[in-house]
Scaffold this motif. Structure first.
Motif, PDB file in Angstrom:
ATOM      1  N   SER A 210      -5.109   3.208   9.409  1.00 33.81           N
ATOM      2  CA  SER A 210      -6.208   3.901   9.497  1.00 33.81           C
ATOM      3  C   SER A 210      -7.679   2.880   8.483  1.00 33.81           C
ATOM      4  O   SER A 210      -8.579   2.934   8.977  1.00 33.81           O
ATOM      5  N   LEU A 211      -6.858   2.655   7.570  1.00 31.59           N
ATOM      6  CA  LEU A 211      -7.663   1.734   6.335  1.00 31.59           C
ATOM      7  C   LEU A 211      -7.883   0.206   7.107  1.00 31.59           C
ATOM      8  O   LEU A 211      -8.976  -0.201   6.750  1.00 31.59           O
ATOM      9  N   GLY A 212      -6.779  -0.254   7.706  1.00 27.01           N
ATOM     10  CA  GLY A 212      -7.068  -1.521   8.182  1.00 27.01           C
ATOM     11  C   GLY A 212      -7.996  -1.533   9.726  1.00 27.01           C
ATOM     12  O   GLY A 212      -8.618  -2.736   9.750  1.00 27.01           O
ATOM     13  N   LEU A 213      -7.639  -1.018  10.661  1.00 26.63           N
ATOM     14  CA  LEU A 213      -8.173  -1.002  11.894  1.00 26.63           C
ATOM     15  C   LEU A 213      -9.259   0.383  12.375  1.00 26.63           C
ATOM     16  O   LEU A 213     -10.187   0.291  12.901  1.00 26.63           O
ATOM     17  N   GLY A 214      -8.759   1.513  11.836  1.00 27.50           N
ATOM     18  CA  GLY A 214      -9.527   2.864  12.023  1.00 27.50           C
ATOM     19  C   GLY A 214     -11.025   2.830  11.675  1.00 27.50           C
ATOM     20  O   GLY A 214     -11.958   2.745  12.734  1.00 27.50           O
ATOM     21  N   TRP A 215     -11.377   2.171  10.418  1.00 28.67           N
ATOM     22  CA  TRP A 215     -12.679   2.333  10.100  1.00 28.67           C
ATOM     23  C   TRP A 215     -13.569   1.271  10.918  1.00 28.67           C
ATOM     24  O   TRP A 215     -14.666   1.577  11.354  1.00 28.67           O
TER      25      TRP A 215
ATOM     26  N   ALA B  49      -6.476   6.713  -0.848  1.00 31.77           N
ATOM     27  CA  ALA B  49      -5.351   5.836  -1.008  1.00 31.77           C
ATOM     28  C   ALA B  49      -5.148   5.662  -2.681  1.00 31.77           C
ATOM     29  O   ALA B  49      -3.993   5.822  -2.988  1.00 31.77           O
ATOM     30  N   MET B  50      -6.331   5.381  -3.319  1.00 26.27           N
ATOM     31  CA  MET B  50      -6.069   5.177  -5.035  1.00 26.27           C
ATOM     32  C   MET B  50      -5.876   6.305  -5.645  1.00 26.27           C
ATOM     33  O   MET B  50      -5.094   6.554  -6.767  1.00 26.27           O
ATOM     34  N   ARG B  51      -6.481   7.585  -5.335  1.00 28.27           N
ATOM     35  CA  ARG B  51      -6.295   9.040  -6.060  1.00 28.27           C
ATOM     36  C   ARG B  51      -5.188   9.612  -5.786  1.00 28.27           C
ATOM     37  O   ARG B  51      -4.217  10.018  -6.552  1.00 28.27           O
TER      38      ARG B  51
ATOM     39  N   LEU C 178       0.821  -1.207   0.048  1.00 26.82           N
ATOM     40  CA  LEU C 178      -0.106   0.124  -0.129  1.00 26.82           C
ATOM     41  C   LEU C 178       0.842   1.272   0.156  1.00 26.82           C
ATOM     42  O   LEU C 178       1.697   1.524   1.057  1.00 26.82           O
ATOM     43  N   SER C 179       0.712   2.005  -0.906  1.00 23.38           N
ATOM     44  CA  SER C 179       1.353   3.305  -0.813  1.00 23.38           C
ATOM     45  C   SER C 179       0.737   4.400  -0.105  1.00 23.38           C
ATOM     46  O   SER C 179      -0.416   4.388   0.104  1.00 23.38           O
ATOM     47  N   GLY C 180       1.468   5.400   0.316  1.00 27.51           N
ATOM     48  CA  GLY C 180       1.124   6.363   1.157  1.00 27.51           C
ATOM     49  C   GLY C 180       1.614   6.465   2.469  1.00 27.51           C
ATOM     50  O   GLY C 180       2.898   5.688   2.743  1.00 27.51           O
ATOM     51  N   PRO C 181       1.522   7.468   3.317  1.00 23.04           N
ATOM     52  CA  PRO C 181       1.986   7.525   4.648  1.00 23.04           C
ATOM     53  C   PRO C 181       1.521   6.649   5.706  1.00 23.04           C
ATOM     54  O   PRO C 181       0.826   5.647   5.213  1.00 23.04           O
ATOM     55  N   ARG C 182       2.489   6.384   6.704  1.00 22.41           N
ATOM     56  CA  ARG C 182       2.164   5.476   7.662  1.00 22.41           C
ATOM     57  C   ARG C 182       1.215   5.169   8.142  1.00 22.41           C
ATOM     58  O   ARG C 182       0.664   4.206   8.641  1.00 22.41           O
ATOM     59  N   TRP C 183       0.277   6.558   8.472  1.00 24.20           N
ATOM     60  CA  TRP C 183      -0.792   6.235   9.177  1.00 24.20           C
ATOM     61  C   TRP C 183      -1.889   5.713   8.194  1.00 24.20           C
ATOM     62  O   TRP C 183      -2.967   5.340   8.686  1.00 24.20           O
ATOM     63  N   LEU C 184      -1.807   5.833   7.016  1.00 21.32           N
ATOM     64  CA  LEU C 184      -2.812   5.314   6.079  1.00 21.32           C
ATOM     65  C   LEU C 184      -2.995   3.781   6.438  1.00 21.32           C
ATOM     66  O   LEU C 184      -4.405   3.334   6.154  1.00 21.32           O
ATOM     67  N   GLY C 185      -2.059   2.894   6.456  1.00 21.37           N
ATOM     68  CA  GLY C 185      -2.330   1.498   6.625  1.00 21.37           C
ATOM     69  C   GLY C 185      -3.263   1.195   8.010  1.00 21.37           C
ATOM     70  O   GLY C 185      -4.193   0.468   7.928  1.00 21.37           O
TER      71      GLY C 185
ATOM     72  N   LEU D 239     -15.636   6.213   6.669  1.00 19.01           N
ATOM     73  CA  LEU D 239     -14.108   6.814   6.821  1.00 19.01           C
ATOM     74  C   LEU D 239     -13.646   5.778   5.640  1.00 19.01           C
ATOM     75  O   LEU D 239     -12.634   6.122   5.153  1.00 19.01           O
ATOM     76  N   LEU D 240     -14.357   4.377   5.851  1.00 22.23           N
ATOM     77  CA  LEU D 240     -13.514   3.613   4.996  1.00 22.23           C
ATOM     78  C   LEU D 240     -13.470   3.868   3.402  1.00 22.23           C
ATOM     79  O   LEU D 240     -12.667   3.850   2.679  1.00 22.23           O
ATOM     80  N   VAL D 241     -14.651   4.099   2.868  1.00 23.94           N
ATOM     81  CA  VAL D 241     -14.870   4.627   1.440  1.00 23.94           C
ATOM     82  C   VAL D 241     -13.913   5.830   1.319  1.00 23.94           C
ATOM     83  O   VAL D 241     -13.157   6.165   0.349  1.00 23.94           O
TER      84      VAL D 241
END
Length: 527
Positions: free
Chosen positions: A374-379, A427-429, A365-372, A419-421
């Protein structure tokens, strides 16, 4: 096949798989909930006491009178003067009824001395085919009178039980409800060794209006007035023991079934015979069953492990009759949860080594460290907290846990799903993460959490041994996670469709641009 066609085929397969997974999870949850209502014992959940069962039991008496105020929470019970007066004249109790907190299984524990896990009747709500082995009512001259739901009192072998079960499972008539107080008085005054009165209007008010409603309080007051009349008609004395108890409490919004202390721990009292008045003590329901067997001069089921009266009063043994996952189950669940965290890393320098070997995993997954995270557990965390705020924490006492589609759970999960959407599109854009990487990052931690919850509530055991997947906290969470996962799969499929559509539109625009034409910059003014 060209690279473009392979890409289209892969995206189509991913979207189709997500849609299929969404519908599959819905069917899985329906089957999961249906398994709640099967019967099945759990031998390893046999209570083990920390102190030896030494002590004195109560001596037999001539008559025993038991009144069960169905659905009366301990908080409401403290405000009832007649009940408090009886408790003051005898032993006041804080009674642990075990788990699940469902009326017929709790009464089964009362009359046999077996916990719900020992008997296998954990969520049984219909008429039993025959009285259970070791039940107390068939061993003595007994009579039972119920305000409603006569299938319960007709399940335990009372020599006489009223009212008769209406045909076609119809509710009892209004005429019987008006006759119930007189029938209860007649049973208490009768020469029967055991008389049992089952008052149900408190429970009915709890289900219809909630445990914090005026209707619930009014039903409790009416029941307390009836209790006063019953006790006055045949008071406790050296030859007569009175037992007054509840089988569970109610949520403020209505519902029961879980192990919350406000629902599982109820008020009870024992007066008469050789019982000495005393301050409130903790007692387990199977201990109370042992006491009933002693005063009736009867024998409980051979597997019953309730303690003698004095031993039980001396040792609260808090939570001893609750089922608990063993250390092996905890270890496996922890390994599953750890495996789910492997998808939370982002960036080319932090990838897990095997992700570069298998292209179908979609890379890192590309992006900053907080993204993973947040996407995996945050939502998932936000969605679960939303459920708790919207309709209460998902225990087996919460009616939202049971419906096949789980609309209340879904509505409560909306903040987390939004939040997930948002994070998936970002992440993709913004960082051009692949769809597979986003899907993996979202669903792998969810899958690990769901698998751990299913393991902890004994869902795998259901497939092997046939017992119900009922545990105090994990069963409700598993039901919630399945609803959230189904919605997440469908939303991810829609996000991928929207991304593909946008790419197609951009491609069409580029194709229409004449060769050599200069595209305006994003901030340039239109001509």
């Amino acid at each position: 096949m060209t690279a473009r066609l392979r890409s289209i085929a892969a995206r189509t397969a991913l979207i189709t798989g997500l849609v299929a997974a969404s519908f599959g999870l819905g069917e899985l949850r329906r089957g999961f909930i249906r398994r709640f209502f099967i019967d099945g014992a759990v031998p390893e959940d046999r209570p083990v006491w920390t102190t030896p069962k030494l002590g004195e039991g109560l001596e037999p008496v001539e008559q025993v009178r038991v009144v069960l105020l169905d659905g009366l929470s301990s908080r409401a019970a403290e405000a009832l003067p007649s009940l408090s007066g009886i408790c003051a004249s005898g032993q006041d109790l804080r009674l642990d009824v075990g788990f699940p907190t469902v009326s017929l299984p709790v009464q089964h524990a009362l009359w046999t001395g077996l916990t719900q896990q020992q008997s296998g009747l954990q969520y049984h709500i219909g008429l039993m085919k025959a009285p259970p082995r070791g039940a107390l009512p068939p061993q003595v001259d007994s009579i039972a009178v119920a305000e409603s739901h006569p299938e319960i009192v007709h399940s335990f072998g009372f020599h006489s039980a009223l009212p008769e079960i209406p045909p076609d499972k119809a509710p009892v008539s209004d005429a019987w409800r008006s006759e119930f107080p007189d029938a209860a008085l007649a049973a208490v005054r009768s020469p029967a060794r055991l008389a049992f009165i089952h008052v149900l209007r408190i429970d009915e008010a709890g289900h219809s209006h909630g445990g914090a409603s005026p209707e619930y309080a009014e039903a409790a007051k009416w029941s307390d007035d009836l209790l006063a009349a019953l006790f006055a008609a045949h008071p406790a004395d050296e030859k007569t023991v009175w037992v007054v108890l509840s089988d569970h409490g109610h949520r403020s919004l209505g519902g029961h079934g879980g192990s919350e202390p406000s629902i599982r721990l109820v008020r009870a009292c024992v007066a008469g015979g050789k019982v000495q008045p005393g301050k409130q003590k903790m007692l387990h329901l199977i201990d109370l069953a042992r006491m009933l067997a002693d005063v009736l001069g009867a024998q409980l089921h051979p597997a019953a492990v309730g303690r003698p009266w004095q031993t039980a009063l001396a040792d609260p043994a808090r939570g001893a009759t609750l089922p608990r996952p063993g250390p092996t189950r905890w270890l496996i669940a922890s390994v599953i949860a750890l495996a789910g965290s492997l998808s939370l890393r982002t960036g080319p320098g932090q990838h897990v080594p095997w992700s570069i070997r298998f292209r179908w995993l979609g890379g890192v997954l590309s992006g900053p460290r907080w993204l993973g995270p947040s996407l995996g557990l945050g939502w998932l965390i936000v969605a679960t907290l939303g459920v708790a705020i919207h309709c209460g924490w998902p225990t087996l006492s919460n009616p939202a846990v049971y419906p096949p589609l789980g609309w209340d759970l879904l509505q409560g999960s909306i903040p987390g799903l939004l939040l997930l959407v948002g994070l998936a599109m970002l992440a993709m854009r913004r960082w051009d993460s692949s769809g597979v990487a986003v899907v993996r990052t979202v669903l792998l931690p969810w899958a690990a959490a769901t698998a751990a919850a299913l393991l902890m509530c004994r869902a795998p055991d259901t497939l092997v041994f046939g017992g119900p997947p009922l545990m105090p906290w994990s069963t409700g969470l598993a039901s919630t996670f399945l609803v959230q996962g189904r919605a997440a799969c469908l939303l991810l499929a829609l996000v991928l469709v929207a991304r593909a559509a946008l790419r197609w539109v951009r491609g069409r625009r580029r194709a229409r641009t004449p060769p050599g034409a200069v595209r305006p910059s994003p901030g340039a003014d239109a001509p």
